[in-house]
Design an enzyme around this catalytic site. Sequence first.
Site, PDB file in Angstrom:
ATOM      1  N   ASP A 123       0.870  -1.180   0.000  1.00 28.43           N
ATOM      2  CA  ASP A 123       0.000   0.000   0.000  1.00 28.43           C
ATOM      3  C   ASP A 123       0.912   1.237   0.000  1.00 28.43           C
ATOM      4  O   ASP A 123       1.354   1.682  -1.054  1.00 28.43           O
ATOM      5  CB  ASP A 123      -0.883  -0.107   1.261  1.00 28.43           C
ATOM      6  CG  ASP A 123      -1.925   0.982   1.385  1.00 28.43           C
ATOM      7  OD1 ASP A 123      -2.336   1.525   0.357  1.00 28.43           O
ATOM      8  OD2 ASP A 123      -2.362   1.271   2.503  1.00 28.43           O
ATOM      9  N   LYS A 144      -0.942  -1.295  -4.757  1.00 28.00           N
ATOM     10  CA  LYS A 144      -1.716  -0.053  -4.930  1.00 28.00           C
ATOM     11  C   LYS A 144      -0.731   1.046  -5.313  1.00 28.00           C
ATOM     12  O   LYS A 144      -0.237   1.757  -4.439  1.00 28.00           O
ATOM     13  CB  LYS A 144      -2.400   0.333  -3.611  1.00 28.00           C
ATOM     14  CG  LYS A 144      -3.494  -0.599  -3.130  1.00 28.00           C
ATOM     15  CD  LYS A 144      -4.061  -0.069  -1.802  1.00 28.00           C
ATOM     16  CE  LYS A 144      -5.176  -0.906  -1.272  1.00 28.00           C
ATOM     17  NZ  LYS A 144      -5.575  -0.470   0.094  1.00 28.00           N
ATOM     18  N   ASP A 202      -7.619  -8.941   5.881  1.00 26.23           N
ATOM     19  CA  ASP A 202      -8.660  -8.825   6.895  1.00 26.23           C
ATOM     20  C   ASP A 202      -9.163  -7.404   7.098  1.00 26.23           C
ATOM     21  O   ASP A 202      -8.501  -6.433   6.736  1.00 26.23           O
ATOM     22  CB  ASP A 202      -8.103  -9.291   8.249  1.00 26.23           C
ATOM     23  CG  ASP A 202      -7.100  -8.279   8.815  1.00 26.23           C
ATOM     24  OD1 ASP A 202      -6.101  -8.000   8.129  1.00 26.23           O
ATOM     25  OD2 ASP A 202      -7.344  -7.743   9.910  1.00 26.23           O
TER      26      ASP A 202
HETATM   27  P1  5GP Z   1       1.914  -0.527   3.799  1.00 28.77           P
HETATM   28  O1  5GP Z   1       2.993  -0.637   4.853  1.00 28.77           O
HETATM   29  O2  5GP Z   1       2.402  -0.835   2.405  1.00 28.77           O
HETATM   30  O3  5GP Z   1       1.186   0.773   3.855  1.00 28.77           O
HETATM   31  O4  5GP Z   1       0.807  -1.553   4.171  1.00 28.77           O
HETATM   32  C1  5GP Z   1       1.045  -2.902   4.059  1.00 28.77           C
HETATM   33  C2  5GP Z   1       0.098  -3.713   4.910  1.00 28.77           C
HETATM   34  O5  5GP Z   1      -1.117  -3.021   5.182  1.00 28.77           O
HETATM   35  C3  5GP Z   1      -0.293  -4.945   4.136  1.00 28.77           C
HETATM   36  O6  5GP Z   1       0.577  -5.991   4.402  1.00 28.77           O
HETATM   37  C4  5GP Z   1      -1.684  -5.217   4.656  1.00 28.77           C
HETATM   38  O7  5GP Z   1      -1.593  -6.021   5.798  1.00 28.77           O
HETATM   39  C5  5GP Z   1      -2.214  -3.868   5.033  1.00 28.77           C
HETATM   40  N1  5GP Z   1      -3.096  -3.336   3.973  1.00 28.77           N
HETATM   41  C6  5GP Z   1      -2.809  -2.396   3.031  1.00 28.77           C
HETATM   42  N2  5GP Z   1      -3.855  -2.166   2.223  1.00 28.77           N
HETATM   43  C7  5GP Z   1      -4.841  -2.987   2.663  1.00 28.77           C
HETATM   44  C8  5GP Z   1      -6.185  -3.229   2.221  1.00 28.77           C
HETATM   45  O8  5GP Z   1      -6.732  -2.673   1.266  1.00 28.77           O
HETATM   46  N3  5GP Z   1      -6.883  -4.183   2.929  1.00 28.77           N
HETATM   47  C9  5GP Z   1      -6.366  -4.847   3.998  1.00 28.77           C
HETATM   48  N4  5GP Z   1      -7.148  -5.742   4.592  1.00 28.77           N
HETATM   49  N5  5GP Z   1      -5.095  -4.645   4.432  1.00 28.77           N
HETATM   50  C10 5GP Z   1      -4.353  -3.725   3.768  1.00 28.77           C
END
Ligand code: 5GP
Length: 179
Positions: free
Chosen positions: A106, A134, A162
């Site tokens: 994300d 994303k 989740d």
């Molecule tokens: P980042 O550190 O890249 O912002 O987020 C990574 C983590 O956030 C992912 O491993 C996941 O667990 C959670 N995450 C990010 N986007 C989503 C989403 O749309 N749905 C869910 N359920 N978890 C997300």
Amino acid sequence: MDRICLKDKEFELFIPEQQIREAIEGMAVEIRKDIEGENPLFVSILNGAFMFTAELMRQLDGPYEMTFARYSSYRGTSTTGRVNEILPVTVDVRGRLVILLEDIVDTGTTMQYVMEKLKSQGASDVKLATMLFKPDAMRCDLTPDYIGLRIPTDFIVGYGLDYDELGRTYKDIYKLVGE
Ligand code: 5GP
Ligand code: MG
């Protein structure tokens, strides 16, 4: 099912199982090519990557070493920007090609932290395989090496992902309705 409810939120079908499997098949072809003659260590990022990991490993169908790690940076439906190490990688990564298996990238905060940490521990290379990406949410200088599907910045659940610990167990991926 076209719609599901988890706690106070409603989600609609977004990516059916078959499409996820096809995306993972494409990743397996690329990964298999890149690890030929190497001794990679796969690190599956719990909890979200468990279904993706199982499908990818069935596709790869080889004698590879793999382990699990767990970090948290997410609360509810928005990221906190901080990374907590809950289960670190305990295998010695010195001189190894490490391939991280993640459910979704994300903002990139979690993976940037983990990739830097493993490099500082002596991994010869750290690659990132993510089932979902994303691109519009990315806030770090990081490009996943293997990407299953690129999706818009919606909040999704299912296939390991989740909402407050619910919804990981659905075989399809759903996205949050409205808001
Ligand atoms: P980042 O550190 O890249 O912002 O987020 C990574 C983590 O956030 C992912 O491993 C996941 O667990 C959670 N995450 C990010 N986007 C989503 C989403 O749309 N749905 C869910 N359920 N978890 C997300
Ligand atoms: Mg995750």
